[in-house]
Scaffold this motif. Structure first.
Motif, mmCIF file in Angstrom:
data_model
loop_
_atom_site.group_PDB
_atom_site.id
_atom_site.type_symbol
_atom_site.label_atom_id
_atom_site.label_comp_id
_atom_site.label_asym_id
_atom_site.label_seq_id
_atom_site.Cartn_x
_atom_site.Cartn_y
_atom_site.Cartn_z
ATOM 1 N N LEU A 22 0.526 -1.249 0.057
ATOM 2 C CA LEU A 22 -0.011 0.207 -0.201
ATOM 3 C C LEU A 22 0.747 1.151 -0.264
ATOM 4 O O LEU A 22 0.466 2.405 -0.433
ATOM 5 N N VAL A 23 1.409 1.502 0.516
ATOM 6 C CA VAL A 23 3.261 2.281 0.541
ATOM 7 C C VAL A 23 3.139 2.712 -0.535
ATOM 8 O O VAL A 23 3.529 3.980 -0.788
ATOM 9 N N ALA A 24 4.120 1.721 -1.380
ATOM 10 C CA ALA A 24 4.482 1.774 -2.367
ATOM 11 C C ALA A 24 3.437 2.328 -3.388
ATOM 12 O O ALA A 24 4.187 2.750 -4.268
ATOM 13 N N ARG A 25 2.225 2.424 -3.278
ATOM 14 C CA ARG A 25 1.112 2.601 -3.895
ATOM 15 C C ARG A 25 1.978 4.091 -3.624
ATOM 16 O O ARG A 25 0.447 4.840 -3.326
ATOM 17 N N ASP A 26 2.425 5.123 -4.157
ATOM 18 C CA ASP A 26 2.820 6.546 -4.205
ATOM 19 C C ASP A 26 1.013 7.222 -4.627
ATOM 20 O O ASP A 26 0.768 7.463 -5.562
ATOM 21 N N SER A 27 0.573 7.910 -3.662
ATOM 22 C CA SER A 27 -0.297 8.943 -3.647
ATOM 23 C C SER A 27 -1.122 10.188 -2.769
ATOM 24 O O SER A 27 -2.107 9.754 -2.851
ATOM 25 N N GLN A 28 -0.120 10.558 -3.184
ATOM 26 C CA GLN A 28 -0.113 11.819 -2.814
ATOM 27 C C GLN A 28 -0.815 12.652 -3.620
ATOM 28 O O GLN A 28 -1.562 12.844 -4.682
ATOM 29 N N ASN A 29 -1.327 13.969 -2.416
ATOM 30 C CA ASN A 29 -2.298 14.184 -2.406
ATOM 31 C C ASN A 29 -2.042 15.695 -2.019
ATOM 32 O O ASN A 29 -1.935 15.796 -0.361
ATOM 33 N N PRO A 30 -1.888 16.672 -2.666
ATOM 34 C CA PRO A 30 -2.034 17.651 -3.973
ATOM 35 C C PRO A 30 -0.502 16.739 -4.665
ATOM 36 O O PRO A 30 0.328 16.578 -3.655
ATOM 37 N N PRO A 31 -0.505 15.745 -5.486
ATOM 38 C CA PRO A 31 -1.981 16.722 -7.112
ATOM 39 C C PRO A 31 -3.038 15.226 -6.797
ATOM 40 O O PRO A 31 -3.717 15.877 -7.359
ATOM 41 N N GLY A 32 -2.997 14.271 -6.084
ATOM 42 C CA GLY A 32 -3.939 13.953 -6.061
ATOM 43 C C GLY A 32 -3.820 12.098 -7.189
ATOM 44 O O GLY A 32 -4.194 11.994 -7.773
#
Length: 391
Positions: A22-32
């Protein structure tokens, strides 16, 4: 339906593996960037035999997740487990000793951005849903994985327009302590306009920084007054200046500035009244000749349920039995999507999860795998108590 207590076979090794993924899936927000994480969750749940779907509302390019199991009997409770999959940016990566999106494992910790806030909670919800599916439940257990929590977007709110339940658990990091109240948050931008001049002739201008420095007494008095507004579980109201932008050059009197306030408020406070308070707060600056505008740029409502509501007492007792967690009533000083359950959907919900709150948004963020496994056990016992008919 299989008789007996809902069982799970989650080990710390499996917990570490899932959280790392889960952590390895970069889900930064922003930008979304939530899509890859959402797709991974759906793929994993489907591999486990669960009905899971991507929900392309409110934003088609940033899907959310809904998965559920159970018969939906009206005689048994429906429980909604909620997590957000967006994470704040890692900031300066040179400050990190690990790759923030590798999901590295060291002992009983998984490192990376979002490990505690709140992908450990999402992992716990996934494992609990799997266990409930394998056991069978009379009621319904639903897992919702939302986008946009970190930026006050309508992720969870949109999901709850189509997902109902009798109880909710917002899987934020609390180290398995049950929080029944969360503070509200409002951000305000105060824009000042003065008049520029050469710094050698400051009297010919109207210096916005001089104005702000002279404003300190009014701000201090307001903050002292807020400190007297107290809630027994989350403390006092706050108004904190957090950003200031002003000036163009060393020898030019600044004629504009933007001051940002972070205003934390209690469930009994009204946002419209807070708007007026902030506007009244800066009135002395208008009286000193400055043009002032005030804009509320973001709002998270406060939310609260009674500390003795069933969802709170059940999870509190199981957390104590499994992990020795204190059973005293507790609240969270930050804002969460609990507000969407309580204020928008009318679903009594607690804030509770395996992450460590102090790790939220930090450099080298980590989460404990032992607490994650404990969280799965607590959730299984909670589902057994609330969603399975007694035979």
């Amino acid at each position: 339906m299989v008789d007996g207590t809902i069982q799970h076979d989650v080990t710390e090794a499996e917990a570490a593996d899932l959280l790392s993924e889960l952590v390895a899936r970069d889900s930064q927000n922003p930008p979304g960037r939530e899509r890859a994480c959402a797709e991974f969750i759906v793929e994993t749940l489907e591999e486990w035999g669960l009905d899971a779907q991507l929900v392309e509302e409110p934003y088609e390019d940033r899907p959310q997740v809904v998965a559920e199991t159970g018969a939906g009997s009206p005689e048994s409770g429906d429980l909604v487990l909620n997590g957000h999959i967006d994470v704040v940016p890692p900031g300066d990566r040179e400050q990190w000793s690990v790759d923030p999106f590798e999901g590295g494992v060291d002992g009983n910790r998984v490192y990376g951005r979002g490990a505690s806030d709140m992908k450990s909670g999402v992992a716990a919800g996934m494992f609990a849903l799997r266990a409930a599916h394998e056991h069978g439940v009379d009621g319904r257990v639903t897992l919702t994985c939302a986008i946009g929590e970190e930026t006050a977007e309508p992720g969870t709110k949109t999901l709850l327009d189509n997902v109902g339940g009798d109880f909710g658990i917002v899987l934020e990091p609390t180290e398995l302590v049950v929080d029944t109240v969360g503070k509200g948050l409002a951000w305000y931008e105060v824009e000042l306009r003065g008049e520029s001049s050469h710094a050698s002739s400051p009297d010919l201008g109207l210096n916005v920084l001089d104005g702000l420095f002279s404003f300190n007494d009014e701000l201090t008095a307001y903050r002292e007054e807020l400190a007297e507004r107290e809630h027994p579980l989350v403390g006092s109201s706050l108004c904190t200046p957090t950003m200031l932008e002003a000036g163009t050059k060393e020898n030019v009197i600044p004629d504009s500035a933007t001051l940002t306030f972070d205003r934390r408020f209690l469930p009994e406070e009204n946002i419209k009244e807070i708007d007026k308070e902030i506007d009244d707060l800066v009135e002395p600056l208008r009286e000193r000749g400055f043009e002032i505008s005030v804009t509320r740029t973001r709002t998270y409502e406060a939310a609260e349920i009674n500390a003795d509501r069933e969802i709170a007492t059940v999870v509190r007792q199981h957390s104590h039995d499994i992990a020795g967690v204190d059973t005293a009533p507790h609240g969270k000083s930050a804002s969460t999507d609990q507000r969407n359950f309580v204020n928008d959907a009318g679903i009594p919900a607690i804030i509770w999860g395996p992450g460590t709150s102090a790790q939220s948004h930090t450099v080298d963020e980590w989460a404990r795998t032992d607490l994650l496994v404990d969280a799965v056990e607590v959730l299984c016992r909670t589902i057994e108590e609330l969603c399975v008919e007694r035979r």
